[in-house]
Design an enzyme around this catalytic site. Structure first.
Site, PDB file in Angstrom:
ATOM      1  CG  HIS A  56      -1.990   4.156   5.375  1.00 30.33           C
ATOM      2  ND1 HIS A  56      -1.859   3.954   4.065  1.00 30.33           N
ATOM      3  CD2 HIS A  56      -2.070   3.014   5.858  1.00 30.33           C
ATOM      4  CE1 HIS A  56      -1.817   2.847   3.688  1.00 30.33           C
ATOM      5  NE2 HIS A  56      -1.967   2.345   4.803  1.00 30.33           N
TER       6      HIS A  56
ATOM      7  CG  PHE B  11       0.347  -6.144   4.318  1.00 29.24           C
ATOM      8  CD1 PHE B  11      -0.441  -5.440   5.233  1.00 29.24           C
ATOM      9  CD2 PHE B  11      -0.663  -6.989   3.644  1.00 29.24           C
ATOM     10  CE1 PHE B  11      -1.586  -5.740   5.801  1.00 29.24           C
ATOM     11  CE2 PHE B  11      -1.945  -7.201   4.140  1.00 29.24           C
ATOM     12  CZ  PHE B  11      -2.377  -6.600   5.278  1.00 29.24           C
TER      13      PHE B  11
ATOM     14  CE  LYS C 129      -5.730   4.205   2.162  1.00 25.11           C
ATOM     15  NZ  LYS C 129      -4.892   5.415   2.575  1.00 25.11           N
TER      16      LYS C 129
ATOM     17  CD  GLU D 140      -1.510   7.627   9.086  1.00 25.00           C
ATOM     18  OE1 GLU D 140      -0.920   8.516   8.285  1.00 25.00           O
ATOM     19  OE2 GLU D 140      -2.562   6.953   8.926  1.00 25.00           O
TER      20      GLU D 140
ATOM     21  CB  CYS E 180      -0.895  -0.103   1.335  1.00 22.47           C
ATOM     22  SG  CYS E 180      -1.795  -1.405   1.290  1.00 22.47           S
TER      23      CYS E 180
ATOM     24  CG  HIS F 247      -6.200   0.797   1.435  1.00 28.38           C
ATOM     25  ND1 HIS F 247      -5.612   1.477   0.611  1.00 28.38           N
ATOM     26  CD2 HIS F 247      -5.624  -0.105   2.485  1.00 28.38           C
ATOM     27  CE1 HIS F 247      -4.190   1.222   1.149  1.00 28.38           C
ATOM     28  NE2 HIS F 247      -4.346   0.242   2.128  1.00 28.38           N
TER      29      HIS F 247
END
Length: 411
Positions: A301, A397, A333, A312, A163, A338
């Site tokens: 994010h 990830f 988002k 975050e 991502c 996402h």
């Protein structure tokens, strides 16, 4: 002297619009692009909702044969790339072609096309496998096809960092221009994995929202009742250009790309650490020669996962200290879902537009803000504000992190 890099073109295909004007207008209005999945029967899945791109006609950008040969993520990425190139007004001459490069990545790539050919193998034999399956599904083919179509002969690379992909592509493209290996780079990310296998796999991880009865409010970054992210698809691409070249041709400059940071958590394949994102943001500030209090807006994010959003916010507070109380930290988002490898590209388009127009899009669906996410998330309504510089985060990830800083261009 370090060569300065600016944004002179934007291209986007998203769940809330198939071009820049439509997507940006919808983002400011707080429109959700999330609904029940229409591409296949998702009733067998726990999560049956997604941010699908609607009414997209790939034949506007690719020939009939190319549409058939390439996976949908390539269609979306090529379309956004063409939009960014056209928006920039750069003329691709034979002499200048080696100075224009492409860096467009994806996090997963052509799962739908691969699965379709696997089905053909199982039901009809190996002779039914398409000879275009490999070139049609590999991640670097978005940039490859765009370069072929538009005669772009500069550096051609494709990042794959989950991502963080789209944002890594933009940051690395900035460095390519800074060190003189290209004058302009078309950079960003794309993704299209709204498919039973991909959604089923994320669902098996309990990563996706299961608010199937209320799709429009299913993506709830920073809300106490968030229950996972919502799969989205699309592409976001920026035209990056060396400043003096842009000025010489009278280009419209949206913003300057001021800094870039990247880091690794070295912690866990899916669970984030606070340390990695914090170091990433600090690197971007250092690269830009800026202090934390120079940043006014942060496009997070912000995936709407219980662990990720809190992590975050903790990292942001660690980096920005007292100034975190004065930041707007929002997540678009909430409207798009996402987009995985395409997220950093699409959200960079929104971040650049926020800087250019001095307004923060909202984080929608904030009904009960999580006390652990105690920052100004621009809840539910867009807000005109002074934005000297904006930060964009993307985390993936494997603990791969990216941060890019965009600042208002002032000559």
């Amino acid at each position: 002297m370090t060569r300065r890099v600016v944004v002179t073109g934007l291209g986007i295909v998203s769940p809330i619009g198939n071009d820049l004007e439509t997507s940006w207008k919808a983002a400011l209005a707080g429109v959700s692009g999330i609904d029940k999945v229409t591409r296949f029967d998702a009733s067998i899945l726990g999560s049956q909702i997604a941010g699908e791109v609607k009414d997209f006609d790939a034949s506007k950008y690719l020939g009939v044969k190319e549409v058939r040969r390439f996976d949908r993520f390539v269609h979306l990425g090529v379309a956004a790339g063409i939009m960014a190139l056209e928006d920039s007004g750069i003329e691709v001459t034979e002499a200048f072609a080696p100075e224009i490069g492409v860096a467009i990545g994806a996090g997963i790539g052509g799962i739908p096309l691969i699965c379709a050919n696997h089905d053909a193998l199982n039901t009809r034999g190996p002779r039914r496998i398409s000879p275009f399956m490999i070139p049609g599904s590999i991640i670097n083919m978005t940039g490859g096809q765009l370069a072929i179509m538009k005669n772009l002969k500069g550096p051609n690379i494709a990042h794959v960092t989950a991502c963080s992909t789209g944002l890594h592509a933009i940051g690395e493209a900035m460095h390519i221009i800074r060190r003189g290996d290209a004058t302009a780079m078309i950079a960003g990310g794309c993704e299209s994995t709204i498919h039973p296998l991909a959604m089923g796999a994320f669902d098996a991880m309990h990563a996706l929202s299961r608010r199937n009865d209320d799709p429009k409010t299913s993506s709830r970054p920073f809300d106490k009742d968030r229950d996972g992210f919502v799969m989205g698809e699309g592409a976001g691409v920026l035209m990056l250009e060396e400043l003096e070249h842009a000025l010489a041709r009278g280009a419209h400059i949206y913003a300057e790309v001021a800094g870039y940071g990247l880091s690794g958590d070295a912690y866990h394949i899916t669970t984030p650490s606070t340390d990695g994102p914090a170091r990433c943001m600090r690197m971007a500030l250092r690269n830009a020669g800026m202090n934390p209090d120079d940043i006014d807006y942060l496009n997070a994010h912000g995936t709407s996962t219980p662990v990720g959003d809190v992590n975050e916010v903790k990292a942001v507070k660690e980096v920005f200290g007292d100034h975190a109380r004065h930041l707007v930290v929002n997540s678009t988002k909430s409207m798009t879902g996402h987009l995985l490898g395409g997220a950093g590209g699409v959200e960079s388009v929104f971040t650049v537009m926020a800087v250019a127009e001095q307004v923060s899009p909202p984080t929608i669906n904030v009904f009960n803000q999580d006390p652990e996410c105690d920052v100004d998330v621009c809840a539910n309504e867009a807000r005109p504000m002074k934005i000297r510089a904006a930060m964009k985060n993307s985390f993936g990830f494997g603990g791969t992190n990216s941060t890019v800083i965009y600042k208002r261009f002032e000559g």
